[in-house]
Design a protein around this motif. Sequence first.
Motif, PDB file in Angstrom:
ATOM      1  N   SER A 209    -101.369 -24.526  43.268  1.00  0.00           N
ATOM      2  CA  SER A 209    -101.657 -24.381  44.526  1.00  0.00           C
ATOM      3  C   SER A 209    -103.158 -23.796  44.728  1.00  0.00           C
ATOM      4  O   SER A 209    -103.826 -24.093  45.599  1.00  0.00           O
ATOM      5  CB  SER A 209    -100.710 -23.711  45.474  1.00  0.00           C
ATOM      6  OG  SER A 209    -100.604 -22.219  45.168  1.00  0.00           O
ATOM      7  N   ASP A 221    -101.737 -24.352  49.813  1.00  0.00           N
ATOM      8  CA  ASP A 221    -100.409 -24.745  50.552  1.00  0.00           C
ATOM      9  C   ASP A 221     -99.252 -25.006  49.348  1.00  0.00           C
ATOM     10  O   ASP A 221     -98.837 -25.809  48.952  1.00  0.00           O
ATOM     11  CB  ASP A 221    -100.546 -26.165  50.865  1.00  0.00           C
ATOM     12  CG  ASP A 221     -99.390 -26.799  51.618  1.00  0.00           C
ATOM     13  OD1 ASP A 221     -98.416 -26.188  51.798  1.00  0.00           O
ATOM     14  OD2 ASP A 221     -99.217 -28.275  51.817  1.00  0.00           O
ATOM     15  N   GLY A 224     -96.160 -27.097  49.986  1.00  0.00           N
ATOM     16  CA  GLY A 224     -96.266 -28.275  49.641  1.00  0.00           C
ATOM     17  C   GLY A 224     -96.261 -28.870  48.145  1.00  0.00           C
ATOM     18  O   GLY A 224     -96.437 -30.009  47.901  1.00  0.00           O
ATOM     19  N   LYS A 260    -104.446 -36.185  52.777  1.00  0.00           N
ATOM     20  CA  LYS A 260    -103.092 -35.889  52.518  1.00  0.00           C
ATOM     21  C   LYS A 260    -103.433 -35.309  51.077  1.00  0.00           C
ATOM     22  O   LYS A 260    -104.116 -35.772  50.283  1.00  0.00           O
ATOM     23  CB  LYS A 260    -102.124 -36.942  52.365  1.00  0.00           C
ATOM     24  CG  LYS A 260    -101.841 -37.513  53.858  1.00  0.00           C
ATOM     25  CD  LYS A 260    -100.791 -38.560  53.722  1.00  0.00           C
ATOM     26  CE  LYS A 260    -100.391 -39.217  55.020  1.00  0.00           C
ATOM     27  NZ  LYS A 260     -99.460 -40.060  55.130  1.00  0.00           N
ATOM     28  N   GLN A 263     -99.299 -32.603  45.481  1.00  0.00           N
ATOM     29  CA  GLN A 263     -99.237 -31.416  44.596  1.00  0.00           C
ATOM     30  C   GLN A 263     -97.875 -31.708  43.905  1.00  0.00           C
ATOM     31  O   GLN A 263     -96.804 -31.333  44.541  1.00  0.00           O
ATOM     32  CB  GLN A 263     -99.439 -30.002  45.241  1.00  0.00           C
ATOM     33  CG  GLN A 263    -100.663 -29.964  45.758  1.00  0.00           C
ATOM     34  CD  GLN A 263    -100.753 -28.522  46.444  1.00  0.00           C
ATOM     35  OE1 GLN A 263    -101.194 -27.496  46.076  1.00  0.00           O
ATOM     36  NE2 GLN A 263    -100.183 -28.373  47.751  1.00  0.00           N
ATOM     37  N   THR A 340     -99.193 -32.725  53.819  1.00  0.00           N
ATOM     38  CA  THR A 340     -98.464 -32.575  52.583  1.00  0.00           C
ATOM     39  C   THR A 340     -98.349 -34.141  52.306  1.00  0.00           C
ATOM     40  O   THR A 340     -97.676 -34.992  53.213  1.00  0.00           O
ATOM     41  CB  THR A 340     -97.050 -32.141  52.689  1.00  0.00           C
ATOM     42  OG1 THR A 340     -97.853 -30.664  52.892  1.00  0.00           O
ATOM     43  CG2 THR A 340     -96.445 -32.179  51.094  1.00  0.00           C
TER      44      THR A 340
END
Length: 430
Positions: A209, A221, A224, A260, A263, A340
Amino acid sequence: MTNPLRIGLAGLGTVGGGVVALLDANAELIARRAGRGIVVSAVSARDRNRGRGVDLSRFAWVDDATELAGRDDVDVVVELIGGSDGPALTLARATLGRAKALVTANKAMLAHHGLELGDLAEANGAALKYEAAVAGGIPVIKGLREGAAANGITRVYGILNGTCNYILTRMEAEGLSFGAVLADAQAQGYAEADPSFDIDGIDAAHKLSILSGLAFASRIDFAGVAAEGVRAVDSADIDHAATLGYRIKLVGLASAADGKLFQRVHPCLVPLAHPLAHVEGALNAVVVEGDFAGRLFFSGPGAGAGPTASAVVADLIDIARGPAQPAFGMPVAALTQFETADQASHAGRFYLRLTVADRPGVLAALTAHLRDSGVSIESLIQRGHGGSGGVFVVMVTHHVVERQVRAALDRMTASDDLLAPPMMMHILDF
């Protein structure tokens, strides 16, 4: 003569002791590179009496680490306590709130509170540095924030957890089960008594992240990040991957497109031709793909006293040299808030390991489930016994959307053809 940069050091574990030892050993070199000396003024830890291999009697000792932020003889606080909240976060807030620089190796705190701390640092004109928070001694934070700053980054990915890489390396080299290698890793100190943070992918997710925030100029995030660890990787998967020309690695991957952010931390089959396939033992590696620089590969020790202390002191040298820069490459207010990405929309090739009943017609039924979900098979291996009276069937799919593969696996699981939960892993194709 320029006054030295005075350090308050919170946390005197392996890394904290390494910082003191490094500042002692390379004091003259560090002073020449920093333009002034860097010295420890005060320290704090839970146990005053524990032996740490360095002389701490010359430093002031405080029991409450937060007091370091208010001391007149401290210019910079180095936070090595750990944990996303609690004393570490209290100290970070107090330090930056007093307009003092903060150096931290705390990836969990940054993943959860990095934007707040970045805002606080900017509001008070203080430096927030965290090279040691990701990949130990590898200068990947500086590489992303400064070296690749002119590039549009298309992807950042890599091996971000040394414990998992050590386990997978030994499983392959020695033919051992996951459980056997984990137990031995715990006995040798490579894995914690409770290894969940490492083997379930959480540690790697924290680091990913932070990397993706820097790579894509986005707001961190952590929520996410989809994280899947290595508990389900079987020694049979290691063997099958080798037969197919791959090695299994726990990979953290991030990409951004169309507003978008994708991850994910997950075990992957990495082609033997890819440099990540040859990162072994407890080493880490990060790949950054830039639109002008191309593929940048960073590799080295991801933990340990020396490498992590090296990253901490490198941050201290930066602080000694000059004014603070934004912690995340640009002001927090300028960072992009991505949506996300839908994980199931990810497309690629997939490895499937199925434990099936050893009876006629089963293979035809399984391939029918794949066909009905729009999944075609590139290769198939049927080998040995999968336990419970069944056999292993291993498939590699053609390029397909993940949602379709999962739909096929759901159909298989609802039938009586599978004797154990299926295993699905992504294949790294770039």
